[in-house]
Design a protein around this motif. Structure first.
Motif, mmCIF file in Angstrom:
data_model
loop_
_atom_site.group_PDB
_atom_site.id
_atom_site.type_symbol
_atom_site.label_atom_id
_atom_site.label_comp_id
_atom_site.label_asym_id
_atom_site.label_seq_id
_atom_site.Cartn_x
_atom_site.Cartn_y
_atom_site.Cartn_z
ATOM 1 N N LEU A 1 0.564 -1.239 0.049
ATOM 2 C CA LEU A 1 -0.143 -0.040 -0.090
ATOM 3 C C LEU A 1 1.007 1.501 0.015
ATOM 4 N N GLU A 2 1.677 1.170 0.858
ATOM 5 C CA GLU A 2 2.935 2.915 0.809
ATOM 6 C C GLU A 2 3.190 2.714 -0.464
ATOM 7 N N GLY A 3 3.526 1.709 -1.217
ATOM 8 C CA GLY A 3 4.243 1.459 -2.299
ATOM 9 C C GLY A 3 3.774 1.878 -3.734
ATOM 10 N N SER A 4 2.398 1.751 -3.328
ATOM 11 C CA SER A 4 1.430 2.391 -5.071
ATOM 12 C C SER A 4 0.847 3.732 -4.279
ATOM 13 N N ASN A 5 1.079 3.911 -2.809
ATOM 14 C CA ASN A 5 0.363 5.661 -2.726
ATOM 15 C C ASN A 5 2.208 6.743 -2.718
ATOM 16 N N HIS A 6 2.884 5.617 -3.085
ATOM 17 C CA HIS A 6 4.032 6.755 -3.893
ATOM 18 C C HIS A 6 4.271 7.119 -5.105
ATOM 19 N N GLY A 7 3.249 6.146 -5.567
ATOM 20 C CA GLY A 7 3.191 6.404 -7.573
ATOM 21 C C GLY A 7 2.693 7.459 -7.292
#
Length: 192
Positions: free
Chosen positions: A184-190
């Motif tokens: 989830l944090e990886g998708s939010n960084h994008g």
């Protein structure tokens, strides 16, 4: 609200225990009520593990045959739900082992290939992101999260349902949360 949930779960366990005791004595109405009470939980569990509703129905039906054959082996009547889920888990594992060479594992939802049709609200978008992230987890982690959070089972009940030690449940739960957070944090960084 949490105490009300706990109270409802205690009532469910007591009813399940009563129905199991009656079914052990040959009461067919109790058996039928037990099937009506536990089948939806078993079906959700089997569907999560297989990703296929029709296959899940077959697994649940086969599980009930095994459950009724082995009712007398259930020592703790309040553990019938975990016992039933354990049987379903074994049925699904057997099917997966048998078909493992001929099928590749796929995610339960293929939302990225579907047209949503209308804009999603912020809450729906968050739910979509969480569902998508959960589907990226291993089947073991998906099952642990679903049983613990969606079925509101204790770690010992999850352990019984999956036929693994409580320590393994706790470890997998910790890793599942960590992996989910990372996804989830990886998708939010994008997005930022």
């Amino acid at each position: 609200m949490k105490s009300e949930l706990a109270s409802n779960r205690a009532k469910e366990r007591a009813l399940e225990a009563y129905l199991l005791s009656s079914a052990k004595l040959g009461n067919e109405r109790a058996m039928a009520q037990l099937v009506r009470l536990l089948s939806p939980v078993m079906m959700r569990h089997a569907t999560r593990l297989t990703g296929d509703t029709e296959q899940a129905k077959d697994m649940v039906q086969a599980a009930w045959a095994d459950i009724f054959r082995s009712l007398d082996t259930v020592k703790n009547p309040e553990a019938i739900r975990a016992f039933a889920l354990q049987i379903v888990t074994r049925k699904v594992a057997a099917v997966i082992r048998a078909k493992q060479k001929e099928r590749s594992l796929k995610t339960a939802l293929t939302d990225e290939h579907q047209d949503v049709g209308q804009p999603l609200g912020e809450i729906a978008a968050d739910a979509y992101s969480v569902r998508k992230a959960i589907n990226q987890l291993s089947k073991d982690h998906q099952a642990i999260l679903a049983l613990f959070y969606l079925e509101d089972m204790t770690t010992s009940e999850v352990a019984a349902a999956l036929n693994i030690p409580v320590g393994t449940v706790k470890t997998r739960l910790m890793h599942a949360r960590s992996n989910l957070r990372a996804i989830l944090e990886g998708s939010n960084h994008g997005k930022n």
